[in-house]
Write an enzyme that holds these catalytic residues in place. Structure first.
Site, short mmCIF file in Angstrom:
data_model
loop_
_atom_site.label_atom_id
_atom_site.label_comp_id
_atom_site.label_asym_id
_atom_site.label_seq_id
_atom_site.Cartn_x
_atom_site.Cartn_y
_atom_site.Cartn_z
N TRP A 273 -10.13 7.12 -7.83
CA TRP A 273 -11.35 7.39 -8.60
C TRP A 273 -11.22 6.92 -10.04
O TRP A 273 -12.16 6.34 -10.60
CB TRP A 273 -11.71 8.87 -8.52
CG TRP A 273 -12.55 9.16 -7.33
CD1 TRP A 273 -12.13 9.63 -6.12
CD2 TRP A 273 -13.95 8.94 -7.21
NE1 TRP A 273 -13.19 9.72 -5.26
CE2 TRP A 273 -14.32 9.31 -5.89
CE3 TRP A 273 -14.93 8.48 -8.09
CZ2 TRP A 273 -15.64 9.22 -5.44
CZ3 TRP A 273 -16.24 8.39 -7.64
CH2 TRP A 273 -16.59 8.76 -6.33
N GLU B 48 0.82 -1.21 0.00
CA GLU B 48 0.00 0.00 0.00
C GLU B 48 0.86 1.26 0.00
O GLU B 48 0.49 2.28 -0.61
CB GLU B 48 -0.93 -0.01 1.22
CG GLU B 48 -1.96 -1.13 1.21
CD GLU B 48 -2.78 -1.15 -0.06
OE1 GLU B 48 -3.32 -0.09 -0.45
OE2 GLU B 48 -2.89 -2.23 -0.68
N TRP C 212 -21.54 9.59 -19.57
CA TRP C 212 -22.10 9.67 -18.23
C TRP C 212 -23.51 10.25 -18.27
O TRP C 212 -23.78 11.18 -19.01
CB TRP C 212 -21.22 10.56 -17.34
CG TRP C 212 -19.79 10.15 -17.29
CD1 TRP C 212 -18.72 10.77 -17.88
CD2 TRP C 212 -19.25 9.00 -16.61
NE1 TRP C 212 -17.57 10.09 -17.62
CE2 TRP C 212 -17.86 8.99 -16.84
CE3 TRP C 212 -19.82 7.99 -15.84
CZ2 TRP C 212 -17.02 8.02 -16.32
CZ3 TRP C 212 -18.99 7.01 -15.32
CH2 TRP C 212 -17.61 7.03 -15.56
N TRP D 120 -16.88 10.39 -12.74
CA TRP D 120 -15.94 10.22 -11.63
C TRP D 120 -15.41 11.54 -11.09
O TRP D 120 -15.08 11.66 -9.91
CB TRP D 120 -14.77 9.34 -12.05
CG TRP D 120 -13.99 9.82 -13.24
CD1 TRP D 120 -14.23 9.54 -14.55
CD2 TRP D 120 -12.84 10.68 -13.23
NE1 TRP D 120 -13.31 10.17 -15.36
CE2 TRP D 120 -12.44 10.87 -14.58
CE3 TRP D 120 -12.11 11.29 -12.22
CZ2 TRP D 120 -11.34 11.65 -14.94
CZ3 TRP D 120 -11.01 12.07 -12.58
CH2 TRP D 120 -10.64 12.25 -13.92
N ASN E 188 -10.84 2.55 3.51
CA ASN E 188 -10.40 2.47 2.10
C ASN E 188 -11.31 1.60 1.24
O ASN E 188 -11.60 1.93 0.09
CB ASN E 188 -8.97 1.96 2.03
CG ASN E 188 -8.44 2.00 0.60
OD1 ASN E 188 -8.40 3.06 -0.01
ND2 ASN E 188 -8.08 0.85 0.06
N TRP F 104 1.78 1.72 -3.59
CA TRP F 104 0.67 2.31 -4.36
C TRP F 104 0.66 3.82 -4.18
O TRP F 104 0.42 4.56 -5.14
CB TRP F 104 -0.66 1.74 -3.87
CG TRP F 104 -1.11 0.50 -4.58
CD1 TRP F 104 -1.17 -0.76 -4.07
CD2 TRP F 104 -1.59 0.40 -5.93
NE1 TRP F 104 -1.65 -1.64 -5.03
CE2 TRP F 104 -1.91 -0.95 -6.17
CE3 TRP F 104 -1.76 1.33 -6.96
CZ2 TRP F 104 -2.40 -1.39 -7.40
CZ3 TRP F 104 -2.25 0.89 -8.18
CH2 TRP F 104 -2.58 -0.45 -8.39
#
Length: 313
Positions: free
Chosen positions: A303, A196, A227, A280, A262, A199
């Site tokens: 996102w 993590e 969208w 988004w 998370n 990331w």
């Protein structure tokens, strides 16, 4: 310049920030102060490996996480500097006014109930205490329990790392110490936590090399997603009134406390984009407004990942 004149400062040291707006700000401040004779020096602090340190053989930034992680793991990591034993305060600095550290309630948030989080204390002491608590217990079961939103099993260090009250070098090397004595499943859990951290740095370098992703999809073809953007559905999502219990509980947690587990961030983002077909960017902006631990690169990466418009779509 005014602050430098008021304090008599001849040098400015600051930690580099890699987001587009921050880079523009830092370049402007550095240029203006340098013109006025102030020595300016930027330092690496936010990450263990800056954007540009980890590149492909073709000298291009990585677009896929796994090969980036492999290289990241092989590189040596800077150790934290020792804490100073004495602080030297100049008389003129003592005279500068200072506001008290605000409480979480001052930001219109409530402290999460039933947690060990000292959110009312945003300083280094609280951050180090939380790190020690995590290393004493939760890190050993991190892989197993991190996906369960109702369990306080994650590190909850995101705010401290982002704002700088806890060094990423301190976290990394403390985790390495724990890893050295771990056995069996404990090793797997600790390695999952380290992933993590990787990331976090991967998303920093994605945003650094692709600043257009703050408002556009990582790849041009994903700009064509149609969208529906029904405002009433978006408002119900924001308020936690969709009728889907886990989505609503997550959004209420965000609105009440300024923080969200998370896995709930993934669920709510996927629900907004994949089920409600809302852009988004709407959700990303709402998270940016609400999150106490807001990290632009991580928020953006999460996102775009949830919307399938990002690097690993």
């Amino acid at each position: 310049c005014q602050v430098a004149q008021e304090t008599g400062a001849e040098k400015l040291f600051f930690n580099r920030d890699y987001t587009p707006d921050a880079r523009k700000r830092d370049e402007l401040v550095s240029e203006v102060l340098s013109r006025h004779g102030v020595f300016v020096h930027a330092c690496k602090d936010l990450v263990l490996h800056e954007p540009g340190e980890i590149m492909t053989k073709q000298r291009t930034p990585y677009a896929v996480f796994t090969p980036y992680r492999r290289v990241w793991q092989t590189l040596p990591k800077d150790r934290p500097f020792p804490q100073p034993t004495e602080w030297i305060l100049f008389d003129r600095l003592k005279e500068l006014p200072s506001e008290p550290v605000p409480t979480v309630e001052a930001f219109g948030r409530n402290r999460p109930m039933g947690t060990e989080w000292e959110m009312e204390q945003f300083g280094e002491r609280a951050a180090r205490k939380r790190l020690q608590q995590f290393l004493d217990r939760d890190i050993y079961t991190y892989k197993e329990k991190r996906d369960i939103p109702g369990v306080n099993a994650t590190s909850r260090l995101s705010f401290a790392l982002n704002i700088g009250t806890l060094s990423i070098r301190t976290v990394y090397h403390r985790v390495q110490e724990v890893l050295a004595s771990a056995r069996g499943e404990q090793v797997t859990s600790i390695e999952a936590f380290l992933t993590e951290l990787i990331w976090r740095e991967f998303y920093q370098q994605v945003l650094y090399f692709h600043p257009h992703t703050t408002n556009h999809a990582y790849l041009p073809q994903f700009e064509e997603v149609a969208w529906e953007n029904k405002k009433d559905l978006f408002v119900r999502w924001c308020q936690g009134e969709t009728g889907y219990p886990i989505v609503d509980a997550a959004m209420k947690q965000l609105n009440e406390t300024g923080w969200m587990h998370n896995r709930l961030r993934m669920i709510t983002a996927s629900f907004l984009t994949k089920d409600l077909l809302v852009d988004w960017r709407w959700g990303m902006a709402y998270f940016a407004q609400q999150l106490i631990d807001f990290d632009e690169a991580a928020n953006l990466g999460g996102w775009q990942w949830s919307a399938s418009t990002g690097t690993d779509a």
